[in-house]
Enzyme design. Sequence first.
Site, PDB file in Angstrom:
ATOM      1  N   GLY A  88       0.813  -1.217   0.000  1.00  0.00           N
ATOM      2  CA  GLY A  88       0.000   0.000   0.000  1.00  0.00           C
ATOM      3  C   GLY A  88       0.839   1.257   0.000  1.00  0.00           C
ATOM      4  O   GLY A  88       0.348   2.351  -0.259  1.00  0.00           O
ATOM      5  N   GLY A 122      -0.051   6.138   1.367  1.00  0.00           N
ATOM      6  CA  GLY A 122       1.063   5.563   0.618  1.00  0.00           C
ATOM      7  C   GLY A 122       2.411   6.161   0.977  1.00  0.00           C
ATOM      8  O   GLY A 122       3.437   5.839   0.359  1.00  0.00           O
ATOM      9  N   ARG A 173      14.663  -0.331   0.376  1.00  0.00           N
ATOM     10  CA  ARG A 173      14.889  -1.604   1.061  1.00  0.00           C
ATOM     11  C   ARG A 173      15.434  -2.632   0.082  1.00  0.00           C
ATOM     12  O   ARG A 173      15.005  -2.710  -1.067  1.00  0.00           O
ATOM     13  CB  ARG A 173      13.571  -2.080   1.658  1.00  0.00           C
ATOM     14  CG  ARG A 173      13.651  -3.398   2.383  1.00  0.00           C
ATOM     15  CD  ARG A 173      12.542  -3.553   3.391  1.00  0.00           C
ATOM     16  NE  ARG A 173      11.230  -3.718   2.805  1.00  0.00           N
ATOM     17  CZ  ARG A 173      10.112  -3.843   3.524  1.00  0.00           C
ATOM     18  NH1 ARG A 173      10.160  -3.776   4.844  1.00  0.00           N
ATOM     19  NH2 ARG A 173       8.950  -4.004   2.945  1.00  0.00           N
ATOM     20  N   ARG A 180       5.978 -13.162   1.158  1.00  0.00           N
ATOM     21  CA  ARG A 180       5.614 -13.371   2.554  1.00  0.00           C
ATOM     22  C   ARG A 180       4.704 -14.588   2.667  1.00  0.00           C
ATOM     23  O   ARG A 180       4.145 -15.040   1.667  1.00  0.00           O
ATOM     24  CB  ARG A 180       4.836 -12.136   3.058  1.00  0.00           C
ATOM     25  CG  ARG A 180       5.575 -10.841   2.804  1.00  0.00           C
ATOM     26  CD  ARG A 180       4.605  -9.732   2.321  1.00  0.00           C
ATOM     27  NE  ARG A 180       5.349  -8.574   1.822  1.00  0.00           N
ATOM     28  CZ  ARG A 180       5.736  -7.557   2.567  1.00  0.00           C
ATOM     29  NH1 ARG A 180       5.404  -7.516   3.829  1.00  0.00           N
ATOM     30  NH2 ARG A 180       6.435  -6.578   2.047  1.00  0.00           N
ATOM     31  N   ASP A 249       1.751 -11.333   7.094  1.00  0.00           N
ATOM     32  CA  ASP A 249       2.224 -10.497   5.982  1.00  0.00           C
ATOM     33  C   ASP A 249       3.589  -9.892   6.295  1.00  0.00           C
ATOM     34  O   ASP A 249       4.225  -9.318   5.406  1.00  0.00           O
ATOM     35  CB  ASP A 249       1.208  -9.383   5.659  1.00  0.00           C
ATOM     36  CG  ASP A 249       0.853  -8.554   6.869  1.00  0.00           C
ATOM     37  OD1 ASP A 249       0.411  -9.131   7.875  1.00  0.00           O
ATOM     38  OD2 ASP A 249       1.026  -7.318   6.818  1.00  0.00           O
ATOM     39  N   ASN A 250       4.040 -10.020   7.527  1.00  0.00           N
ATOM     40  CA  ASN A 250       5.378  -9.536   7.887  1.00  0.00           C
ATOM     41  C   ASN A 250       6.321 -10.702   8.162  1.00  0.00           C
ATOM     42  O   ASN A 250       7.312 -10.553   8.871  1.00  0.00           O
ATOM     43  CB  ASN A 250       5.302  -8.629   9.118  1.00  0.00           C
ATOM     44  CG  ASN A 250       4.532  -7.350   8.829  1.00  0.00           C
ATOM     45  OD1 ASN A 250       4.424  -6.926   7.681  1.00  0.00           O
ATOM     46  ND2 ASN A 250       3.981  -6.736   9.861  1.00  0.00           N
TER      47      ASN A 250
HETATM   48  P1  AMP Z   1       2.659  -2.891   7.901  1.00  0.00           P
HETATM   49  O1  AMP Z   1       2.104  -2.317   9.145  1.00  0.00           O
HETATM   50  O2  AMP Z   1       3.825  -2.154   7.370  1.00  0.00           O
HETATM   51  O3  AMP Z   1       2.940  -4.346   7.981  1.00  0.00           O
HETATM   52  O4  AMP Z   1       1.512  -2.713   6.801  1.00  0.00           O
HETATM   53  C1  AMP Z   1       0.293  -3.423   6.810  1.00  0.00           C
HETATM   54  C2  AMP Z   1      -0.495  -3.068   5.574  1.00  0.00           C
HETATM   55  O5  AMP Z   1      -0.901  -1.695   5.591  1.00  0.00           O
HETATM   56  C3  AMP Z   1       0.267  -3.248   4.262  1.00  0.00           C
HETATM   57  O6  AMP Z   1      -0.637  -3.684   3.279  1.00  0.00           O
HETATM   58  C4  AMP Z   1       0.751  -1.851   3.978  1.00  0.00           C
HETATM   59  O7  AMP Z   1       1.023  -1.647   2.610  1.00  0.00           O
HETATM   60  C5  AMP Z   1      -0.409  -1.022   4.451  1.00  0.00           C
HETATM   61  N1  AMP Z   1       0.007   0.346   4.808  1.00  0.00           N
HETATM   62  C6  AMP Z   1       0.750   0.701   5.865  1.00  0.00           C
HETATM   63  N2  AMP Z   1       0.953   2.033   5.888  1.00  0.00           N
HETATM   64  C7  AMP Z   1       0.329   2.548   4.801  1.00  0.00           C
HETATM   65  C8  AMP Z   1       0.177   3.857   4.247  1.00  0.00           C
HETATM   66  N3  AMP Z   1       0.717   4.942   4.829  1.00  0.00           N
HETATM   67  N4  AMP Z   1      -0.535   3.967   3.107  1.00  0.00           N
HETATM   68  C9  AMP Z   1      -1.078   2.894   2.507  1.00  0.00           C
HETATM   69  N5  AMP Z   1      -0.978   1.648   2.971  1.00  0.00           N
HETATM   70  C10 AMP Z   1      -0.278   1.462   4.106  1.00  0.00           C
HETATM   71 MG    MG Z   2       4.061  -5.166   6.499  1.00  0.00          MG
END
Ligand code: AMP
Ligand code: MG
Length: 482
Positions: A88, A122, A173, A180, A249-250
């Site tokens: 995202g 994003g 990165r 994942r 997903d992580n």
């Molecule tokens: P994360 O917390 O990094 O593991 O992200 C979990 C999900 O939320 C993933 O699909 C990310 O791409 C999405 N996500 C996190 N932060 C944002 C953001 N600022 N804008 C859009 N999607 C986000």
């Molecule tokens: Mg993530």
Amino acid sequence: MNILFDNTYARLPERFFAKQESARVPEPKLVRLNLGLAAKLSLDADWLKSPDGVAMFAGNAIPEGAEPIAQAYAGHQFGGFSPQLGDGRALLLGEVIGADGARYDLQLKGSGRTRFSRGGDGKSALGPVLREYIVSEAMSALGVPTTRALAAVATGEKVMRQEGPLPGGVFTRVAASHIRVGTFQYFLARNDIDGLRVLANYVMVRHYPAAAPAPNPYLALLESVANAQADLIAQWMSLGFIHGVMNTDNTAISGETIDYGPCAFMDAFHPQCVYSSIDSGGRYAWGNQPSIGLWNVTRFAETLLPLLSEDHDEATKLAEAALAGYPERFGGQYAAHFRAKFGLPPEAPVALIQECLGLLDGQGVDFTLFFRHLTRVAGGEDPKTLAVMFSSSEPFEQWFAKWRGEANPARHLAAMRGTNPILIPRNHRVAQAIQNAYVGDFAPFHRLVDALAAPYAEQVEYADLETPPRPEEIVHETFCGT
Ligand code: AMP
Ligand code: MG
């Protein structure tokens, strides 16, 4: 061409990703470029530092040969399943072959909205970019499999977060891949068995080539991924590292640590320690990580069931047998790391380790500093510095006498020095580096990254970074900043 891209993921079926352009930012400035990693990837550092290179790191220009895509994935977040997550706020620029012959992803994080952004912008604030830079590079220097930091840029625009408007950033990165457990779950959730097979075959070629010739290659893949997770989490445990968001997903299929959000290294040892502000139930506490690892690998196994056998019961039996190996694999690795930390021979009783951890917990002793002092004592220094860490000395003295009887410092001192870091990225130092960066002073950030490049070495000029936080410096929560 300045970068020789070779993009295999973008060749996979179109439903695996969304083609996507990055957002443009007003005033990109390179905060830091990782020269060592650039060399490892055979990238031209002079070009990376140039305005064209910085434009790439900011998402302002897509370099020749890149094919930017947002990858599709699903995932269990804190135990609840989301069938559609995906990149995202990230874009895979493409893949490069490193000097070691291995394939690496180059990914921008914070480069604008994608088809998978849902309500998000994003973007990323600069703080999380610097945090991921510091901690992922520290993990790498500590010897833990991890994604890496190639560059951090400040964008010159503000992003809106709970705390208010914050300076924006983009993180570049590098990963063995960004596949994942949740990538597999994406296809299972759609009952897309062909997609699962294509993905599993791709992963085997890219990460686990030894699985392909096995009698049941998908079973060998499951065992390899389970072992990689067990080994990884055992290493986290031995360093007092708390990932913070062990969602599926992580969880990288490669076995690398990925997604440094609200992660932290423990100061005072406490098995139920949690820092993440979003983990109110303590699901991802330090002491829960091994069992969560198995939970995540079990979700992975479920996605492979349709490939393991045409007979569902047979597939389930195979998967269960493979997963049954996880506790022993983890336990063996965990004991090996802690024996090394304590300077103990392989035959030393694990009870001696558990007894000491119980004392650290009961008396709020700093985890890293305890092992630092124990290593010094093993090297011949006065045990007084160690003893004074304990508010109640008697149980410690009793344990210490037993340790003296079992440990063999002369033989295991090198192992102790190689497993007990002098420096870790302590939360209060990371927080200070970010706070200073937000007011334009990047010196503490650079100093911290420089120091953490050699975490096991004596570096007198960084002695101030060894010490635990003073009470007023303690960071109780870390944020993912999304
Ligand atoms: P994360 O917390 O990094 O593991 O992200 C979990 C999900 O939320 C993933 O699909 C990310 O791409 C999405 N996500 C996190 N932060 C944002 C953001 N600022 N804008 C859009 N999607 C986000
Ligand atoms: Mg993530």
